[in-house]
Design an enzyme around this catalytic site. Structure first.
Site, PDB file in Angstrom:
ATOM      1  N   LYS A 146       0.810  -1.219   0.000  1.00 15.93           N
ATOM      2  CA  LYS A 146       0.000   0.000   0.000  1.00 15.93           C
ATOM      3  C   LYS A 146       0.844   1.270   0.000  1.00 15.93           C
ATOM      4  O   LYS A 146       2.073   1.251   0.138  1.00 15.93           O
ATOM      5  CB  LYS A 146      -0.948  -0.017   1.202  1.00 15.93           C
ATOM      6  CG  LYS A 146      -2.102  -0.991   1.040  1.00 15.93           C
ATOM      7  CD  LYS A 146      -3.098  -0.894   2.182  1.00 15.93           C
ATOM      8  CE  LYS A 146      -4.285  -1.827   1.959  1.00 15.93           C
ATOM      9  NZ  LYS A 146      -5.250  -1.774   3.077  1.00 15.93           N
ATOM     10  N   ARG A 179      -2.551  -9.671   6.058  1.00 15.70           N
ATOM     11  CA  ARG A 179      -3.153  -9.931   4.741  1.00 15.70           C
ATOM     12  C   ARG A 179      -2.180  -9.422   3.682  1.00 15.70           C
ATOM     13  O   ARG A 179      -1.895  -8.229   3.631  1.00 15.70           O
ATOM     14  CB  ARG A 179      -4.499  -9.210   4.656  1.00 15.70           C
ATOM     15  CG  ARG A 179      -5.261  -9.421   3.356  1.00 15.70           C
ATOM     16  CD  ARG A 179      -6.590  -8.679   3.390  1.00 15.70           C
ATOM     17  NE  ARG A 179      -7.354  -8.863   2.168  1.00 15.70           N
ATOM     18  CZ  ARG A 179      -7.235  -8.095   1.084  1.00 15.70           C
ATOM     19  NH1 ARG A 179      -6.372  -7.084   1.083  1.00 15.70           N
ATOM     20  NH2 ARG A 179      -7.962  -8.331   0.003  1.00 15.70           N
TER      21      ARG A 179
END
Length: 293
Positions: free
Chosen positions: A229, A266
């Site tokens: 991210k 995750r």
């Protein structure tokens, strides 16, 4: 089962999840054409199933199947299209014995995925996007990941305004859990996700990661979804501009999150993060489990 961390013990995982005695590793399987990192790579059912099996072979404790991108600015996917993308992949992976979670904000998709074999519901909206989700989760009786969320992807960046991001995220998550429990969701099934990148800038994300203890102290297990991210790109200061170049840094975050008490990470690249959380577990345990082998 709780697992030892450098800061003590993590809250117990809900029943129905794998119990390896360490931080779980959830492999990301985006069955989408437009996800920020791997959009289009696994958008066909057969290719998606093959990738899901590969994630399991690499050591994923769960494979998280999603059919709608939640990247900043992403547009909603029609419900029928999401069902077509997700349900066949969930069914085939479950038939192969792979533990599967479904990444969806829609109750109808969650119900269909659980019927097809999914054992976890991962809702990035924490039940806010679909008022019917709470009832679906309560009826399904499976673990439910409640993510901090303020607005849909196309407008969430406008809501990244906080006085104290840690206190506000914890408060808003607990308020959401209270309403879900009132609607029939079993609190023992709840896992919290601080929602890195969802209505948050990189600075907000790093503050949350630095204070995972505040989330852990709620008594609920915590999932961290930092993989590839913007917060990682920001910390690398241009050294990994493409999301796919951020797996080593993601593994470092996985190790630190596991050491700080996260119950699950995750990630896109399972193998590197699995190695990372195993190192965190051995460090926290002082090698005692290894000595007993």
């Amino acid at each position: 089962m709780r697992h030892r961390t450098l800061s003590g013990w993590s809250p117990p995982l809900p029943g129905g999840l794998p119990q390896p005695g360490r931080c779980l590793v959830m492999g990301i399987l985006n069955v989408t054409p437009d996800s920020f990192s791997d959009g289009g790579l696994h958008s066909e059912t057969e290719r998606a199933v093959r990738h899901g099996l590969r994630l399991a072979e690499d050591g994923a404790d769960l494979v998280d199947v999603g059919g709608e991108s939640t990247r900043p600015g992403a547009r909603p996917v029609p419900l029928d299209e999401e069902l077509v993308r997700v349900v066949p992949v969930v069914r085939e992976l479950a038939r192969a014995g792979v533990p599967v979670s479904v990444d969806t904000m829609h109750a109808e998709v969650a119900r269909a995925a659980v019927e097809a074999g999914a054992s976890v519901i991962n809702d990035v909206s924490g039940g806010l996007a679909d008022p019917a989700m709470a009832a679906a989760v309560a009826a399904a009786r499976v673990p439910y990941i409640v993510t901090h969320w303020r607005a849909p992807s196309r407008e969430m960046d406008r809501h990244a305004v906080y006085g104290d991001v840690v206190a506000e995220v914890v408060s808003e998550l607990l308020g959401r859990v209270e309403r879900l429990v009132a609607a029939g969701v079993n609190p023992e099934h709840v896992i919290l996700d601080p929602g890195l990148g969802f209505a948050k800038h990189a600075g907000h994300d790093w503050q949350l990661l630095a204070h995972l203890d505040a989330l852990r102290e709620t008594g609920f297990p915590v999932l961290v979804g930092a993989s590839r991210k913007r917060l990682i790109g920001a910390a690398l200061r241009g050294r990994a501009s493409a999301p796919a170049e951020r797996d080593a840094a993601t593994a470092a975050v996985s190790a630190l999150a596991a050491a700080s008490g996260a119950a699950c990470v995750r990630v896109h690249d399972v193998r590197s993060s699995l190695h990372a959380v195993c190192m965190a577990a051995a460090w926290a345990d002082g090698g005692r489990m290894l000595s007993a082998v």
